[in-house]
Design an enzyme around this catalytic site. Structure first.
Site, PDB file in Angstrom:
ATOM      1  N   THR A 175      19.292  33.157  -8.946  1.00  8.87           N
ATOM      2  CA  THR A 175      20.510  32.499  -8.499  1.00  8.87           C
ATOM      3  C   THR A 175      21.681  32.900  -9.385  1.00  8.87           C
ATOM      4  O   THR A 175      21.496  33.144 -10.567  1.00  8.87           O
ATOM      5  CB  THR A 175      20.244  30.982  -8.585  1.00  8.87           C
ATOM      6  N   THR A 226      20.949  26.670 -12.532  1.00  8.57           N
ATOM      7  CA  THR A 226      19.898  27.517 -11.978  1.00  8.57           C
ATOM      8  C   THR A 226      18.550  27.013 -12.458  1.00  8.57           C
ATOM      9  O   THR A 226      18.414  26.619 -13.606  1.00  8.57           O
ATOM     10  CB  THR A 226      20.058  29.001 -12.367  1.00  8.57           C
TER      11      THR A 226
HETATM   12  N1  ASP Z   1      18.045  26.567  -7.994  1.00 14.77           N
HETATM   13  C1  ASP Z   1      17.681  27.497  -6.977  1.00 14.77           C
HETATM   14  C2  ASP Z   1      16.930  26.792  -5.886  1.00 14.77           C
HETATM   15  O1  ASP Z   1      16.102  25.931  -6.181  1.00 14.77           O
HETATM   16  C3  ASP Z   1      16.829  28.608  -7.461  1.00 14.77           C
HETATM   17  C4  ASP Z   1      17.330  29.350  -8.665  1.00 14.77           C
HETATM   18  O2  ASP Z   1      18.052  28.802  -9.488  1.00 14.77           O
HETATM   19  O3  ASP Z   1      16.993  30.531  -8.791  1.00 14.77           O
HETATM   20  O4  ASP Z   1      17.125  27.121  -4.737  1.00 14.77           O
END
Ligand code: ASP
Length: 308
Positions: A175, A226
């Protein structure tokens, strides 16, 4: 010297030095620095924090190295469904999209939702229709295809397993997000993601949820998260940093520490966040081995890092 500042992230997780060749590390750092430079140029010209975070996130979405825009992970149907959100600390305006397909830069669609609709969050086919109406740039499926992420998906396709892009043994992570302070003293935050590999039922994580993955308020701070989205939603992580500052009087650093190292771990919330306060102080913190990150402050020096 103008008091402007910008930070970006490209995901956090079990990023280990042994899984990253020097060339790949260089590629990640270059992509982070490019995003910083493009966002910083906006701020240096006196532009708005809101524009700077959109520009920085677009640059990260355009890089196949990160799980956002081009290079997004595959869902259980072998497709890409993307989530994004943006928030303006000046007036608490916000816009977000969830489960959108074929939109080249979901963050720009989120901004259109904020500016050109009466809504904060729209999703799926409706969001696609809105994108059409707004003449947002679209791409075919091939544009989003990445062999590595395809192979990653194939390992779990047909099972009930979902995978955080950045929390398995491989080399491609996350992300993306940005937070900024502009010369007028305004803050903004933006986050964009492809979500989790092999997700189904149109699963939506924290990234498009205002208060969970993204929050900005000129009174306190701007935050982009993230990590394991379900935990970040339950912790209302981004807003909690703001709340600890606003109601408890904590410093940015202390508020981030409480959320990242106390509240999130209690909810199995692996990950991290980037945050900036109205004085331009930047905090980049995480509770896992690494986070792709970068920052530039009033001194104009671009810094990137991956491991602790
Ligand atoms: N937070 C994001 C999600 O759960 C994933 C990520 O941070 O890579 O969709």
């Amino acid at each position: 010297m103008m008091n402007i500042a910008l930070a970006v992230h490209g995901g956090a997780g079990t990023i280990a030095p042994e899984h990253l060749t020097p060339e790949r590390e260089q590629a990640y750092r270059a992509a982070l620095e490019l995003a910083l430079k493009q966002g910083h140029a906006v701020l240096a010209e006196g532009g708005a924090a809101l524009d700077a975070v959109e520009v920085a996130v677009r640059a990260l979405e355009d890089s196949p190295l990160f799980n956002a825009g081009k290079g997004s992970v595959f869902n259980a149907d072998g497709q890409h469904e993307m989530d994004a959100s943006i928030m303006n600390g000046l007036d608490l305006q916000a816009g977000a999209v969830a489960s959108v397909q074929n939109v080249k830069n979901p963050i720009s669609l989120a901004r259109r939702v904020m500016e050109n609709s009466n809504h904060v969050l729209i999703s799926g086919l409706g969001a696609f229709e809105f994108a059409h109406k707004q003449r947002i740039e679209l791409e075919d499926d091939q544009y989003f295809f990445d062999q590595f992420r395809y192979d990653q998906w194939k390992e779990v396709a047909g099972t009930d397993q979902v995978q955080l892009d950045h929390s398995d043994k491989e080399r491609k992570f996350g992300t993306v997000g940005a937070v900024a302070l502009d010369a007028q003293g305004h803050l903004a935050a933006a986050t964009s993601t492809g979500g989790m590999t092999n997700k189904k039922w149109q699963r939506i994580g924290d990234s498009p949820i205002i208060g969970a993955g993204t929050y900005a308020n000129d009174e306190t701070c701007a935050v982009s998260c993230t990590g394991h989205g379900e935990s970040f939603i339950r912790a209302v992580a981004a807003h909690d940093v703001h709340a600890l500052m606003a109601y408890k009087g904590l410093s940015l650093e202390e508020a981030v520490r409480v959320v990242v190292h106390e509240k999130l771990p209690a909810l199995d919330g692996d990950g991290g966040l980037i945050a900036i306060d109205r004085a331009g102080r930047i905090v980049l913190d995480f509770n896992c081995p690494g986070m792709y990150r970068g920052q530039v402050g009033a001194d104009g020096v671009f810094r990137t890092a991956i491991f602790r």
